[in-house]
Each structure stands twice: as C-alpha cells, then as structure tokens.
Design a protein around this motif. Structure first.
Motif, PDB file in Angstrom:
ATOM      1  N   PRO A  17       0.816  -1.219   0.000  1.00 26.32           N
ATOM      2  CA  PRO A  17       0.000   0.000   0.000  1.00 26.32           C
ATOM      3  C   PRO A  17       0.852   1.273   0.000  1.00 26.32           C
ATOM      4  CG  PRO A  17      -0.930  -1.596   1.508  1.00 26.32           C
ATOM      5  CD  PRO A  17       0.392  -2.140   1.081  1.00 26.32           C
ATOM      6  N   ALA A  48      -4.641  -2.564   1.215  1.00 28.21           N
ATOM      7  CA  ALA A  48      -4.460  -2.499   2.671  1.00 28.21           C
ATOM      8  C   ALA A  48      -5.575  -3.220   3.423  1.00 28.21           C
ATOM      9  CB  ALA A  48      -4.387  -1.042   3.122  1.00 28.21           C
ATOM     10  N   THR A  60      -4.480   4.545   5.604  1.00 30.56           N
ATOM     11  CA  THR A  60      -4.064   4.425   4.198  1.00 30.56           C
ATOM     12  C   THR A  60      -5.026   5.181   3.290  1.00 30.56           C
ATOM     13  OG1 THR A  60      -3.104   2.244   4.627  1.00 30.56           O
ATOM     14  CG2 THR A  60      -3.557   2.817   2.329  1.00 30.56           C
TER      15      THR A  60
END
Length: 361
Positions: A17, A48, A60
């Motif tokens: 990610p 993620a 994220t």
C-alpha cells in the motif's frame, strides 16, 4: 532458505500500500497535468484492507485522498470536473476498503473460533499422552496435511493395564465428521478393552465389534465401504519384548540403540477393521525383542506416502536410521521425522499423519 524467501515476500506485500501511494505521487510529479496517478491511490486502500488493521486501512485511505488532493492543488487546482471525479473515486474506494476490512476481520474471528473448537475437539479425542507411562518414554504427534486443519481420520492412544502398556495407531478411511466419529469409537473401545481383555487378539475383536455397531447407526456409502487400519502393540512390564497385532496397517519400525532400524511386519497379513464380511481369520500376535535403549515407531501412511515432485515416496526406515536419531528423545525424534516428510514433499502433504514413538530407557 525457503522460509527466508517467504519472509521477504510477506514484508513486500505488507509494504505494497505504501509503495502504491509513493508510485502515485511519483507519477503525478513526473508527468504532465493531463496524466493522473489516481489508479495508484485507488489501489492502495484496497490492498491495505485484507492486510492491515482497521486503523491502518483508514490511515491508508486518508493518506491516499489527502496526498492526491495536495498534488492536484499544486499542479493545477481542484476546479476541473475530472479532478473532483478522481478525488471522489479514491474516497469512495477508501470507504469500501474500510468495509472490506471489517468483513475480513469478522471472518478471521469466526475462523479463529472454529479453529479453537477443532483444537479442543482434537485434545478431547486425541489427548497428548504422558511423557512416561509404565516406565516407557512416550510421545505422539498429529500432523494435518492442510495448514490450519486440526483433526481428521488418523488416531493414536496409549493405555497402561495389568498386562502391560498397550498402544494403538490407526487410520480411518475417509474424511470429515464421519471419520472423526469413527476415530472416537475406535479410541473409546480401545481404552475399555485395553483394561479388560487379556490379549491383543481380544482387543482387536472388540474394536471390530465396536465399528460394526457404529456402522449400523450410519447410512450412506461410508457406512457400507468404510474401514480402519490399525496396529496394536503391547509392552509387558519387566519384559523386553513387544507384541503386535496388525490389521492392514504400515508395519512399525524398531530403532535400536546403535542406529539400525528393523521393520516389524505381520507374519500373517490380516484385513483392516470393518472388512469382516470379506472373510474372517483369527488374529495372531507377533512378538519381537525390545531391548533397552530401543525406540518403537508407529505411524500412519501419511508419513510413508509423502511424495516429492518426482512421485517418490518418503522412506521412514531410511529417515529413522542413524546414531543421531537413536539418541533423540521420542518427542524430538517425531519432530525430525515430521519435518523431513514435509521437506520431502515440499510442504504438499497429501494425507494427515499420526506418529507415536515409545522408548525403553
């Protein structure tokens, strides 16, 4: 070396990610305004979701949306419809990633609960024997073919009795709860018979009758065609011998103190339990010497039928031989055998295996 590669792959996947967000930022910086790195920012929270915690997934998604917004302000503003669409797309995907994370976490919790139940069932049906029973050092090990599985059709049990320490190792044909039920029947009948019967032959007949009663309670193909291979062993107190009754099972191996290995095949092969309709022959126990310092290994065919990529079977007799193995404690010896079988098959075991080692000090 294989474990090291797996570790590196896992680390890379965990960083994916962050690498996607970095790639998106680099793409945005290195290309003209007409080009967009939005696909990289969109993919980051999705990747993620199954890897990170809920907090990590949210962070994220927020970082992806915020960084894309900042880059668009720096390189051309937010007024254009295409830019707003990109931001909305990344934001919606980030929200979906959070929902996916919640679903994955809930599934993981359910799977963990199922595994705990399976492990509890295994401990109840196949409890670990004491390290010393009747003066012998004993260890048992159950290895499931599939990672995460806990119990199947292989079985073992140890019972001290007035006639000596008695053991059984067996393999029920089939999988699923039907096989587990047969395992429970065999072990229950063995423990009762080991206390009451004077001979191994009588114990074998008790197991045969117990399985016959169980088959009358079940319907389907398994009830008509199922069978169980077992080897019964008796170690008399104060007597350096071992008695064996084998019902269609791989022969035990005797590892002497000097490292030599001797198979103990049945002199008169017999049918597995549950196949009496094909014929009935009286069970006859074989007897062999079991001197001090020797180790008796009983196992199921999951060990001897482990194959490598060329189809060659693992040879437990060769794997057991050697002075180094002769000096190992029973538990350590089983650990070495299980590791060698998995290494031989490159981790692709086709069947579960039950192992039991008994050492006369």
């Amino acid at each position: 070396m294989e474990e090291g590669r797996i570790t590196h792959v896992r680390r890379f996947v965990r960083l994916l990610p962050a690498l996607l967000i970095a790639a998106g930022a680099g793409y945005e910086h290195a290309t003209p305004t007409a080009f967009t790195g939005a696909p990289f920012f969109t993919a980051a929270p999705l990747v993620a979701a199954p890897l990170y915690s809920l907090r990590g997934t949210v962070v994220t998604g927020v970082v992806a949306v915020t960084l894309l917004c900042v880059l668009r302000i720096v390189h051309g503003g937010l007024a254009r419809a295409a830019v707003i669409t990109e931001l909305v797309t990344v934001g919606v995907v980030a929200v979906l990633a959070v929902l996916i994370n919640l679903l994955v976490r809930r599934s993981d919790e359910r799977l963990a609960s199922v595994r705990e139940i399976a492990e509890a069932a295994q401990r109840a049906v196949l409890p670990e024997p004491a390290e010393r029973i009747g003066g012998f050092q004993i260890a048992a090990r159950y290895e499931a073919a599939q990672e995460g599985a806990s119990i199947g059709g292989d079985l073992y049990a140890v019972q001290d009795s007035p006639h000596g320490v008695r053991l059984v190792v067996g393999d029920v044909q089939g999988k699923g709860m039907g096989a587990v039920g047969a395992v429970a029947v065999v072990i229950g009948a063995f423990r009762e018979a080991a206390e009451q019967e004077a001979t191994l032959e009588a114990i074998a007949q008790r197991l045969e009758r117990a399985l016959a009663r169980e088959r009358t309670r079940r319907d389907g193909v398994d009830s008509r065609e199922g069978f169980t291979t077992v080897v019964l062993a008796e170690l008399p107190h104060g007597n350096g011998t071992v008695r064996l009754v084998n019902r269609g099972h791989p022969p035990p191996l005797l590892l002497y103190a000097d490292g030599t290995v001797c198979p103990l095949p049945a002199t008169e092969p017999a049918l597995p339990l549950g196949m009496s309709e094909l014929g009935a022959w009286p069970d006859r126990a074989d007897e062999a010497g079991f001197p001090g310092g020797a180790t008796l290994l009983l196992y199921t065919d999951g060990l001897s039928e482990a194959r490598d990529d060329k189809g060659r079977f693992y040879d437990p007799e060769a794997g057991l031989a050697g002075r180094a193995n002769a000096r190992r404690e029973p538990a350590a010896l089983l650990g070495v055998l299980a590791a060698e079988a998995r290494r031989h098959s490159a981790g692709g075991m086709a069947d579960d295996m039950a192992l039991m080692a008994v050492r006369r000090p």
